[in-house]
Each structure stands twice: as C-alpha cells, then as structure tokens.
Write a protein that holds these residues in place. Structure first.
Motif, PDB file in Angstrom:
ATOM      1  N   THR A 167       0.836  -1.213   0.000  1.00 26.96           N
ATOM      2  CA  THR A 167       0.000   0.000   0.000  1.00 26.96           C
ATOM      3  C   THR A 167       0.862   1.251   0.000  1.00 26.96           C
TER       4      THR A 167
ATOM      5  N   ASP B 107       1.736  -4.578  -9.064  1.00 27.17           N
ATOM      6  CA  ASP B 107       1.431  -4.850  -7.656  1.00 27.17           C
ATOM      7  C   ASP B 107       1.687  -6.339  -7.445  1.00 27.17           C
TER       8      ASP B 107
ATOM      9  N   GLN C  52       0.598 -10.525  -4.086  1.00 24.25           N
ATOM     10  CA  GLN C  52       0.175 -11.918  -4.071  1.00 24.25           C
ATOM     11  C   GLN C  52       1.037 -12.813  -4.969  1.00 24.25           C
TER      12      GLN C  52
ATOM     13  N   SER D 124       4.784  -6.829  -0.114  1.00 23.20           N
ATOM     14  CA  SER D 124       4.765  -6.712   1.350  1.00 23.20           C
ATOM     15  C   SER D 124       5.487  -7.900   1.963  1.00 23.20           C
TER      16      SER D 124
ATOM     17  N   HIS E 212       4.898  -9.317   4.798  1.00 17.54           N
ATOM     18  CA  HIS E 212       4.061 -10.261   5.562  1.00 17.54           C
ATOM     19  C   HIS E 212       3.378 -11.265   4.660  1.00 17.54           C
ATOM     20  N   LYS E 213       3.354 -11.024   3.336  1.00 21.62           N
ATOM     21  CA  LYS E 213       2.784 -12.010   2.403  1.00 21.62           C
ATOM     22  C   LYS E 213       3.831 -13.021   1.968  1.00 21.62           C
TER      23      LYS E 213
ATOM     24  N   ARG F   9     -12.943 -17.183   0.777  1.00 25.91           N
ATOM     25  CA  ARG F   9     -11.690 -17.367   0.055  1.00 25.91           C
ATOM     26  C   ARG F   9     -10.758 -18.279   0.845  1.00 25.91           C
TER      27      ARG F   9
HETATM   28  C1  LIG Z   1      -3.062  -7.650  -4.546  1.00 21.20           C
HETATM   29  C2  LIG Z   1      -2.831  -6.870  -3.274  1.00 21.20           C
HETATM   30  N1  LIG Z   1      -2.364  -5.604  -3.358  1.00 21.20           N
HETATM   31  C3  LIG Z   1      -2.124  -4.863  -2.247  1.00 21.20           C
HETATM   32  C4  LIG Z   1      -2.365  -5.380  -0.988  1.00 21.20           C
HETATM   33  C5  LIG Z   1      -2.074  -4.519   0.223  1.00 21.20           C
HETATM   34  O1  LIG Z   1      -0.994  -5.093   0.921  1.00 21.20           O
HETATM   35  P1  LIG Z   1      -0.609  -4.461   2.346  1.00 21.20           P
HETATM   36  O2  LIG Z   1      -0.152  -3.059   2.078  1.00 21.20           O
HETATM   37  O3  LIG Z   1       0.508  -5.356   2.877  1.00 21.20           O
HETATM   38  O4  LIG Z   1      -1.855  -4.530   3.180  1.00 21.20           O
HETATM   39  C6  LIG Z   1      -2.867  -6.688  -0.856  1.00 21.20           C
HETATM   40  C7  LIG Z   1      -3.176  -7.245   0.529  1.00 21.20           C
HETATM   41  N2  LIG Z   1      -4.260  -8.202   0.472  1.00 21.20           N
HETATM   42  C8  LIG Z   1      -4.920  -8.599   1.563  1.00 21.20           C
HETATM   43  C9  LIG Z   1      -4.800  -8.190   2.835  1.00 21.20           C
HETATM   44  O5  LIG Z   1      -5.705  -8.936   3.577  1.00 21.20           O
HETATM   45  N3  LIG Z   1      -6.397  -9.791   2.766  1.00 21.20           N
HETATM   46  C10 LIG Z   1      -5.921  -9.617   1.508  1.00 21.20           C
HETATM   47  O6  LIG Z   1      -6.307 -10.226   0.518  1.00 21.20           O
HETATM   48  C11 LIG Z   1      -3.096  -7.449  -2.019  1.00 21.20           C
HETATM   49  O7  LIG Z   1      -3.563  -8.712  -1.948  1.00 21.20           O
END
Ligand SMILES: Cc1ncc(COP(=O)(O)O)c(CNc2co[nH]c2=O)c1O
Length: 406
Positions: free
Chosen positions: A96, A200, A203, A223, A225-226, A379
């Motif tokens: 984000t 982006d 995922q 990110s 944390h992903k 999901r």
């Molecule tokens: C495709 C995508 N873009 C941007 C973000 C934002 O990432 P962040 O800045 O780390 O929050 C997410 C987070 N997606 C999700 C966060 O919680 N459930 C989700 O599917 C995402 O899935």
C-alpha cells in the motif's frame, strides 16, 4: 514420490502446531498474511537481543552491526527481485505504501487530463491512491475490464492507450480471484506506447519467481508479511532512472544530505525515499524470510501448490450449491467461492469452529465483487505448507454447512 516434503516444511512453522476450538489449525488465509518460519522469528529476536541500534551515521559497534544487517536485507531484496542495484530497492511499510509513494512522487508530476490505466481486478491499494491523485491533479483513470472467468480482457487494452497515458498500474496476481496476469504481455503493450508500468506483486511473490529485469517493469511492489516475513515492512522496486528524477515522498532524517532553513539537499538513492528511523528489525526479518525461501526448492514448492490447487478445485466443485468465482487458466493456489443460501460470513464462522481459517468478505477488491454481482465471497488461499488433509477437512465442513444452512 513427492519432491516436496510438506511435513518437514511444516516443522519450520511453529504456529501450524496450534489447535483452534479444539481442532488442529488449518490455516487457509495466506493471501491475507502468511505464517512465519522459526528462522524469521529467530532473526527478529537475535536483532533486538544482540544488535539493536539505530542505523546509518552510527560511530559505535552496535550501530555498525545494525546498519550492516539492514543493508544486507536490502541486498537480499535486490537479489530476490533480480533488480540491477540496491539503489532501486526502497523499504516501505508494504504494498500500500509503495503504491502511494509512486502515486505521490511519480504521479505528482502528472497534469490535468493525463491518464492512468488500471484494471477492474485491482486491490483497493492500487485504486484509491490514484483517486487521491485524481483529486489533486485532475488526471483521468481508465479501467481495463475483466472477463467472466476472472481474466483481464486484453482485447480492450489497446483502446485504452492514448497520447495522454502516463502509467499502466496492474496487479500481478489477484487476491480475490487468484488470477495470474500475463504481465510480460502487459509490459510489452505499454512499452509499445512508451508507457511505464507498475506491478502490484503482493500476491505474486509468495508463489512465483519474480525477475523485474526480465519483466522490464518500471515499479514492482510487495509486502513482507505475504512472503513469510514480518508485517510493516515491504519493498518498492523502482527503475533507477525514474527514482532519480522523482521528488522525495516524505521529509525528515535519513533522507537528507544537508539541512538549513534556507535550503535542504537530499540523500541519494534509495535513502532519499526512506525518511525517519526505518523498521530495522522488520527489514532484517524480511531478509531472513527471503533467505529461507531461497533455500527451498521453489520449483517443487510451486508444483506442490499447483497440485494442491487442482485437488482443492476438484473437491470444492463436488460440493452441491458451491460456485467457484474466478476460473482463470493461470491461477495461484487460491479459491474464492460462494454457496447458495449461506452468507460468506456465516460460512467463515462455521469453518472457524472446525479450526479452518479462511477469509470472508470483499477482500479489498469491491470492483471485482461488483463485477460478479456479489456482496462478498469466501476465500481459501493456500501456501506450500498446506496439505490435502486440510483440503479434505474444508470440503467436509462445506458439505456440513450446506446440509445445515442451505
Ligand atoms: C493484490 C494486493 N495488493 C495490495 C495489498 C495490500 O498489501 P498491504 O499493504 O501489505 O496490506 C494486498 C493485501 N491483500 C490482503 C490483505 O488482507 N487480505 C488480503 O487479501 C493485495 O492482496
């Protein structure tokens, strides 16, 4: 025989031993955030226990050690994305903030009537920053539609480019549908119009190898944390030539060279975009998560996840009244679904009572829900530590929900 020893991998993730409501945890919400291997937990603890100090300009041993560890994490991120230089790796809070940085700093130079192309598949993190920029500058947003199967409608892409197009900003992998977008094709189309591309990658990075030089994209965001790393740390990759020409995103310490009330000069790349004390431990934890992934057989992990996706798709398709949302030909191991007569939030509660963690809602992708005429979906999103047994438990719970509520 499985080249992927899921039992051995699961032993790296302590939380997977948990029980929830008396049942073994089946964590199927990895698209929201992933679990963390012991190596990452150890790295965070070790840093605070042995090396904690503020970074850069330090003249004492701990400051030097913290700085070396912090910048080594940046090199790990560079290697992970195959960026040309660590000057192109900016630490941010997450995807984000990365996109907000590009919208604010790169987009800040856009003029009224300039155009940004988005898609109907985007997460709100790649929609709202451009709307905020539109309010400030009067830019125009153009939206590439998606098809009923949840793929981008590429036939409509050429018509969206114009002499005013300044950027194509598109999700690499959809968090709501699991779709893997043909990003090399998208970049090539944009390149033909001399239009830069932001991807982006939130995922994509836990499932796919990403090579920003091969992709030839201009910005790439993800990110930590992903990616089995801590929350609050992420990476923006930016092509050096573009970052060099961009004004700072935030002002403060770390991002300056000299400050006086008359004039301030800025630090070079990438620190110009890193104002204030960074998330030092988070970056070190992210670097450790990347090293953990690099030590795995990523081909075997990807193949295992694809087998898990195929098995889960087969199991869920057999549940009466269940409809899978998003049937792209190329998907990561993520399944959005609805069941007649059972609201996704009720479904989530029923599954939770059986130790199954899934996500219910709009997944910060309301335009996708609108496209399908749905308020929400359930999901299930898998990682390489999930198992066929967990899928069996999910399918049984869905059958139960169907019998009880539908
Ligand atoms: C495709 C995508 N873009 C941007 C973000 C934002 O990432 P962040 O800045 O780390 O929050 C997410 C987070 N997606 C999700 C966060 O919680 N459930 C989700 O599917 C995402 O899935």
């Amino acid at each position: 025989p499985d080249a992927w020893d899921v039992a051995a991998v699961r032993r790296d993730f302590p939380i997977l031993e948990r029980r929830v409501h008396g049942h073994p945890l089946a964590y199927l919400d990895n698209a929201a955030t992933t679990q963390k291997p012991q190596a990452v937990l150890d790295a965070l603890d070790h840093y605070y226990r042995h090396d904690n100090a503020n970074v850069h300009r330090g003249v004492h041993a701990l400051a030097e050690r913290a700085t070396v560890a912090f910048e080594a994490a940046r090199e790990s991120a560079r290697r992970f994305l195959n960026a040309g230089s660590t000057r192109e790796i900016v630490f941010v809070r997450g995807t984000t903030e990365a996109i907000n940085l590009v919208a604010s700093s790169f987009g800040g130079g856009f003029a009224e009537g300039d155009e940004v192309i988005l898609t109907a598949m985007e997460h709100h993190a790649n929609i709202v920053p451009w709307q905020l920029l539109r309010e400030r500058t009067g830019i125009v947003l153009r939206v590439l539609p998606i098809t009923p199967d949840g793929e981008l409608d590429l036939d409509a892409l050429p018509g969206l480019f114009s002499p005013r197009t300044r950027l194509l900003s598109v999700v690499h992998v959809s968090n709501a549908l699991g779709t893997i977008n043909p990003v090399r094709e998208l970049v090539a189309a944009a390149r033909a119009h001399d239009v830069p591309v932001l991807l982006d990658g939130a995922q994509a990075v836990p499932h796919l190898r990403v090579d920003v030089q091969a992709l030839d994209c201009d910005f790439y965001a993800f990110s930590g944390h992903k990616l089995f790393g801590p929350t609050g740390i992420g990476v923006l990759y930016g092509r050096e030539r573009l970052l060099e020409a961009m004004p700072p995103y935030q002002g403060g310490g770390e991002m300056i060279r000299t400050v006086s009330f008359e004039q301030t000069t800025y630090a070079g790349l990438p620190h110009r975009f890193e104002a204030g004390t960074p998330d030092i431990a988070g970056a070190i934890g992210l670097g450790r998560a990347i090293e953990y992934l690099e030590a795995l057989d990523r081909d075997a992990a990807e193949a295992y996840e694809q087998r898990l996706l195929a098995y889960a798709t087969e199991c869920l398709t057999q549940v009466p009244g269940l409809r899978i949302i998003g049937q792209a030909r190329d998907k990561v191991a993520l399944i959005s679904f609805v069941m007649d007569g059972v609201h996704p939030h009720d479904m989530g509660t029923i599954l939770d009572r059986r130790g199954l963690a899934v996500r219910a809602g709009h997944h910060c992708a309301m335009p996708v829900m609108t496209w399908y005429g749905l308020p929400a979906t359930s999901r299930a999103s898998m990682a390489f530590y999930n198992t066929p047994e967990e899928i069996d438990r999910l399918a049984a719970a869905l059958q139960y929900a169907r019998e009880m509520l539908a």
